[in-house]
Scaffold this motif. Structure first.
Motif, short mmCIF file in Angstrom:
data_model
loop_
_atom_site.label_atom_id
_atom_site.label_comp_id
_atom_site.label_asym_id
_atom_site.label_seq_id
_atom_site.Cartn_x
_atom_site.Cartn_y
_atom_site.Cartn_z
N THR A 12 0.84 -1.19 0.00
CA THR A 12 0.00 0.00 0.00
C THR A 12 0.88 1.24 0.00
O THR A 12 1.96 1.25 0.57
N GLY A 13 0.41 2.29 -0.62
CA GLY A 13 1.18 3.53 -0.66
C GLY A 13 2.27 3.47 -1.71
O GLY A 13 2.51 2.45 -2.35
N SER A 14 2.96 4.60 -1.87
CA SER A 14 3.96 4.69 -2.93
C SER A 14 5.37 4.97 -2.43
O SER A 14 6.31 4.93 -3.20
N ASP A 22 9.20 3.78 2.37
CA ASP A 22 8.91 3.39 3.75
C ASP A 22 7.71 2.47 3.82
O ASP A 22 7.70 1.48 4.57
N ASN A 23 6.68 2.77 3.03
CA ASN A 23 5.49 1.91 2.99
C ASN A 23 5.83 0.55 2.43
O ASN A 23 5.34 -0.48 2.90
N THR A 24 6.64 0.54 1.37
CA THR A 24 7.05 -0.72 0.78
C THR A 24 7.79 -1.58 1.79
O THR A 24 7.52 -2.78 1.94
N ASP A 25 8.70 -0.96 2.50
CA ASP A 25 9.48 -1.68 3.50
C ASP A 25 8.58 -2.24 4.60
O ASP A 25 8.71 -3.40 5.00
N GLU A 59 15.61 -7.97 2.06
CA GLU A 59 16.28 -6.76 2.56
C GLU A 59 17.22 -6.19 1.51
O GLU A 59 17.27 -4.97 1.30
N MET A 60 17.97 -7.06 0.85
CA MET A 60 18.89 -6.60 -0.19
C MET A 60 18.12 -5.96 -1.33
O MET A 60 18.55 -4.94 -1.90
N PHE A 61 16.98 -6.54 -1.68
CA PHE A 61 16.16 -5.99 -2.75
C PHE A 61 15.64 -4.60 -2.38
O PHE A 61 15.70 -3.67 -3.17
N LEU A 62 15.16 -4.46 -1.13
CA LEU A 62 14.63 -3.18 -0.68
C LEU A 62 15.73 -2.13 -0.58
O LEU A 62 15.51 -0.95 -0.88
N GLU A 63 16.91 -2.56 -0.14
CA GLU A 63 18.04 -1.63 -0.08
C GLU A 63 18.39 -1.14 -1.48
O GLU A 63 18.70 0.04 -1.68
#
Length: 450
Positions: free
Chosen positions: A193-195, A198-201, A314-318
């Motif tokens: 949800t959201g764009s 921080d929301n993705t994480d 985590e690596m993907f989000l980083e």
């Protein structure tokens, strides 16, 4: 009575070879395995030199202990934790100081040990059990006399004081520890949800946390035996401390899609996209041979599964944060995720792991092992055969004009390449409804095991 730490003689050799510049100190990590009865230390590694960006940090001017880079020590602990297979963890820290700093060493170690634990548990998705040891070890070494002072702190109590502990060297402590292996096919879809990043994480961590609970509650077979009771892992065999034969125990885990505890809390929410974690991972864990229980072995392999999947996310989000931080929402762009590779530790006979992207080589892995674990690893000893290359796609922001035919084409293409993440539908129900839909779509469990 304090805890007893049984330490591999290779660790003694490593610690004895450490040198500190005059008036300075050396920090490092101690890794191994804890059990309710005793603790085992199989790896010591000093904190690597931090490459400064721009101007170096100014000294606080008080003393070498005050100039210890707490942030870098804790980051090193996090990176090393990612490289440890199941059953192994960072147990504590060591600090090498000249004699004149010995008096203040314990205060510095306490500050470091609590900072390290706080940083590591941020990314931990599995729950501690009643049997989990919360004591962390600190070892102070005098650079001149080589005198050791071993103490522990209970990290669940910020006000805990240091307790004395025994530090005993032994030969080949882990040479005959059984190794558990399991190949797991993961298929996990998480709405976002959201764009903002921080929301993705947050959404990813919430989804992974729900999945981790499923794994912890999963039914497990270790070497064909149920892991439900206090039966010994290796029964009917006499332990020979001189043996170096390591048993390999195949493990299977069975997980249900239905989350019974949350069926009554279904909600429907509009999502801007989704991420799908999908692919086969190789899990590996070690368990001590001091009368280990089958359930302890099952716990170790489950936690390794949770850790390795979460590390890759985590690596993907980083990577998203670094490369796409200025963009709004998720990008419908295919990205490669790292595969897990293993390398033997010469000092203990156990294996450590790393994550290798497709554009990297075994030389890159060997370089990271040298930097993070301070060990030389020949490239030919790095095993890259246990996992295939994953690809990843994060879902775009989804609008009412979404093209179903285009979506099917993208999904088909992704499936052919065995992705770890792919695009998903526009709307997602809550936990119970999502589980029911998945159950109707396929009458099999979330995970499949070879």
């Amino acid at each position: 009575m304090g805890r007893s730490y049984f330490v591999d003689e290779a660790v003694e050799e490593y610690l004895s070879g450490l040198q500190a510049a005059p008036g300075s100190c050396v920090t490092g990590l101690l890794a191994g395995q804890s059990s309710p009865q005793r603790d085992f230390v199989v790896l010591a590694v000093q904190t690597p030199h931090r490459e400064s960006e721009g101007q170096p940090k100014a000294s606080k001017g008080v003393g070498p202990l005050d100039d210890i880079d707490v942030e870098w020590v804790t980051e090193h602990a996090k990176q090393v934790s990612r490289m440890l297979p199941g059953g192994l963890s960072v147990l504590g820290l060591f600090l090498l100081t000249p004699p004149e700093l010995s008096k203040d060493a314990q205060n510095a170690l306490k500050r470091l040990i609590f900072a390290m634990e706080k940083y590591i548990i941020k990314g931990r998705l599995w729950e501690l059990s009643e049997e989990d040891v919360t004591d962390r070890v600190t070892l102070h070494i005098c650079s001149k006399t080589k005198k050791l002072v071993c103490k522990t702190f209970d990290v669940k109590d910020p006000k805990s004081s240091a307790k004395p502990a025994d530090w005993k060297y032994q030969t080949g402590i882990s040479s005959s520890w059984p190794m558990l292996t399991c190949s797991v096919e993961v298929d996990l879809q998480i709405p976002v949800t959201g764009s903002s990043s921080d929301n993705t994480d947050k959404c990813m961590k919430d989804g992974l946390r729900r999945w981790a609970k499923q794994i912890e509650a999963a039914y497990c077979l270790v070497n064909g035996r149920q892991a439900l009771d206090d039966s010994e892992l290796i029964s009917g065999q006499k332990k020979n401390p001189k043996t170096t034969n390591r048993q390999t125990l195949p493990t299977r885990i069975f997980v249900s899609d239905v989350e019974l505890d949350e069926r009554s809390t279904a909600l429907v929410q509009v999502c801007s996209g989704s991420m799908r974690v999908r692919g086969v991972v190789h899990c590996r864990a070690y368990i001590h041979n001091n009368k280990p229980k089958v359930r302890h072995a099952a716990q170790a392999i489950k936690r390794d599964l949770i850790n390795t999947v979460c590390s890759r996310v985590e690596m993907f989000l980083e990577d998203l944060l670094i490369n796409e931080g200025s963009q709004k929402g998720l990008c419908s762009e295919q990205q490669a995720l790292p595969r897990r590779v293993f390398a033997p530790m010469s000092i203990s006979g156990l294996s450590v792991c790393d994550y290798m992207f497709p554009d990297e080589s075994t030389a890159d892995v060997a370089e990271r092992l040298k930097e993070m674990l301070d060990c030389e690893t020949p490239e030919e000893d790095i095993d890259t055969s246990l996992e295939s290359i994953f690809s990843a796609i994060s879902g775009s922001e989804i609008t009412d004009s979404h093209d179903d035919d285009s979506s099917k084409h993208v999904i088909s293409e992704i499936q052919a390449e065995n992705p770890i993440i792919q695009k998903a539908p526009q709307y997602y129900a809550g936990v119970a409804i999502a589980a029911a839909v998945a159950l109707l779509a396929t009458v099999t469990s979330l995970l499949y095991f070879n």
